[in-house]
Design a protein around this motif. Structure first.
Motif, PDB file in Angstrom:
ATOM      1  N   ASN A  69       0.807  -1.257   0.302  1.00 26.04           N
ATOM      2  CA  ASN A  69       0.115  -0.076   0.080  1.00 26.04           C
ATOM      3  C   ASN A  69       0.664   1.446   0.037  1.00 26.04           C
ATOM      4  O   ASN A  69       0.287   2.207   0.433  1.00 26.04           O
ATOM      5  N   THR A  88      -5.173   2.257   7.718  1.00 28.96           N
ATOM      6  CA  THR A  88      -5.587   1.132   7.013  1.00 28.96           C
ATOM      7  C   THR A  88      -6.912   1.543   6.491  1.00 28.96           C
ATOM      8  O   THR A  88      -7.204   0.940   5.354  1.00 28.96           O
ATOM      9  N   ASN A  89      -7.841   1.942   7.242  1.00 29.84           N
ATOM     10  CA  ASN A  89      -9.131   2.349   6.772  1.00 29.84           C
ATOM     11  C   ASN A  89      -8.874   3.318   5.696  1.00 29.84           C
ATOM     12  O   ASN A  89      -9.661   3.087   4.550  1.00 29.84           O
ATOM     13  N   CYS A 124      -6.507   3.713   3.428  1.00 30.91           N
ATOM     14  CA  CYS A 124      -5.787   2.905   2.217  1.00 30.91           C
ATOM     15  C   CYS A 124      -6.894   2.232   1.512  1.00 30.91           C
ATOM     16  O   CYS A 124      -7.166   2.200   0.549  1.00 30.91           O
ATOM     17  N   ARG A 125      -7.865   1.546   2.108  1.00 31.44           N
ATOM     18  CA  ARG A 125      -9.000   0.859   1.685  1.00 31.44           C
ATOM     19  C   ARG A 125     -10.030   1.807   0.909  1.00 31.44           C
ATOM     20  O   ARG A 125     -10.409   1.533  -0.064  1.00 31.44           O
ATOM     21  N   GLU A 179      -8.097   2.821  -2.043  1.00 30.84           N
ATOM     22  CA  GLU A 179      -8.177   1.965  -3.248  1.00 30.84           C
ATOM     23  C   GLU A 179      -9.464   1.720  -3.823  1.00 30.84           C
ATOM     24  O   GLU A 179      -9.462   1.590  -5.187  1.00 30.84           O
ATOM     25  N   ASN A 180     -10.716   1.714  -3.136  1.00 37.72           N
ATOM     26  CA  ASN A 180     -12.065   1.914  -3.634  1.00 37.72           C
ATOM     27  C   ASN A 180     -12.015   3.142  -4.379  1.00 37.72           C
ATOM     28  O   ASN A 180     -13.002   2.835  -5.629  1.00 37.72           O
TER      29      ASN A 180
END
Length: 291
Positions: free
Chosen positions: A17, A216-217, A219-220, A223-224
């Motif tokens: 990431n 982490t939240n 990054c997701r 990515e979305n």
């Protein structure tokens, strides 16, 4: 530049990431997707609306970021922030980094969307609650040098307000004076939580940039967002058919990512997996489009 070091993240996660972590490090509250995440927190939303509307008693009952509502034709429109306070007033807050996005007709459209979604068939019109559409603009789009502009309807012949309950405000993010609003706009320009004035905002920004769970939240979420931008651009290209062509379609995807993520052309092309050999061509096309 290496990805930021966040204690607790595994080396494998950082490796997979790294490109997203770099983007997150550069996010400001003027980036709508990041702003939506931060102001999903009620305390942050309270502060934002209290300062802009100069109402210390305002308390948010519910708030949603990147919220989809439908227009009369059934098409979904995504709002940056949709909030409702304890008195039933509804607020739509939008980040507008380009002047054309802050057009007066766009403000009118958003206001009408709120009205259409606040009522059900058979409801009385006088049951409509107050609505506020608030555009936070990166530049002074109304060109009067003011920190904030309040737009309300008036009866021309009498000068008296036409109390229909709808309000439109433009907040000029260029104003960073030593006032509560100026300090808030300063915070909207910060990439580092340590440089911010308001602790409640700094804590939230720190969470998404420097906390394991928050990063982490994000990054997701990034990515979305990349996947959505890619899908939307591909869908648009398919709808417009052969007249656009693959090159123009890819150029649109690059431009969309640059604008939505406040990132460079190189980073956008890396995220879209454009072959490096083709980078100079697309950089030239982007430069020519700006002339």
């Amino acid at each position: 530049m290496n990805a930021p070091v966040i204690e607790g993240l595994s080396e494998e996660f950082i490796r997979k990431n790294e490109k997203y972590l770099k983007i997150i490090r550069g996010f400001r509250l003027l980036d709508d997707d990041f702003m939506s995440k931060v102001f999903e927190d009620k305390a942050c939303a309270d502060l934002l609306l209290q300062i802009i509307l100069e109402r210390d008693d305002l308390m948010v009952q519910e708030v949603h970021g990147q919220h989809d509502i439908k227009n009369l034709q059934g098409r979904s429109i995504r709002l940056d922030i949709l909030a409702v306070d304890e008195t039933g007033r509804t607020y739509n807050v939008e980040i507008q980094r380009r002047d054309e996005g802050a057009d007066a007709h766009r403000a009118r459209y958003n206001s009408s969307l709120l009205d259409a979604n606040l009522t059900n068939p058979g409801d009385r019109y006088d049951a409509l609650g107050e609505t506020y559409v608030i555009f936070i603009t990166e530049r002074d789009v109304l060109h009067e040098g003011l920190p904030i502009y309040h737009i309300n309807r008036y009866v021309r012949e009498t000068g008296k307000p036409f109390e229909d309950g709808s309000h439109i405000l433009y907040v000029n993010a260029q104003c960073r004076s030593d006032t509560p609003l100026g300090k808030l706009m300063h915070d909207f320009h910060c990439t580092d939580a340590r440089d911010m004035n308001y602790p409640v905002l700094a804590e939230r920004v720190h969470y998404f940039k420097d906390n394991v769970k928050g990063a982490t939240n994000m990054c997701r979420a990034v990515e979305n967002l990349v996947k959505e931008e890619r899908h939307e651009a591909m869908q648009q290209g398919m709808q417009q058919g052969m007249e656009k062509g693959r090159e123009t379609e890819r150029l649109d995807m690059i431009r969309a990512l640059m604008q939505s993520m406040n990132t460079s052309a190189e980073e956008a092309m890396r995220l879209l997996k454009v072959p490096e050999a083709e980078w100079p061509k697309y950089k030239e096309l982007l430069a020519n489009a700006e002339k």
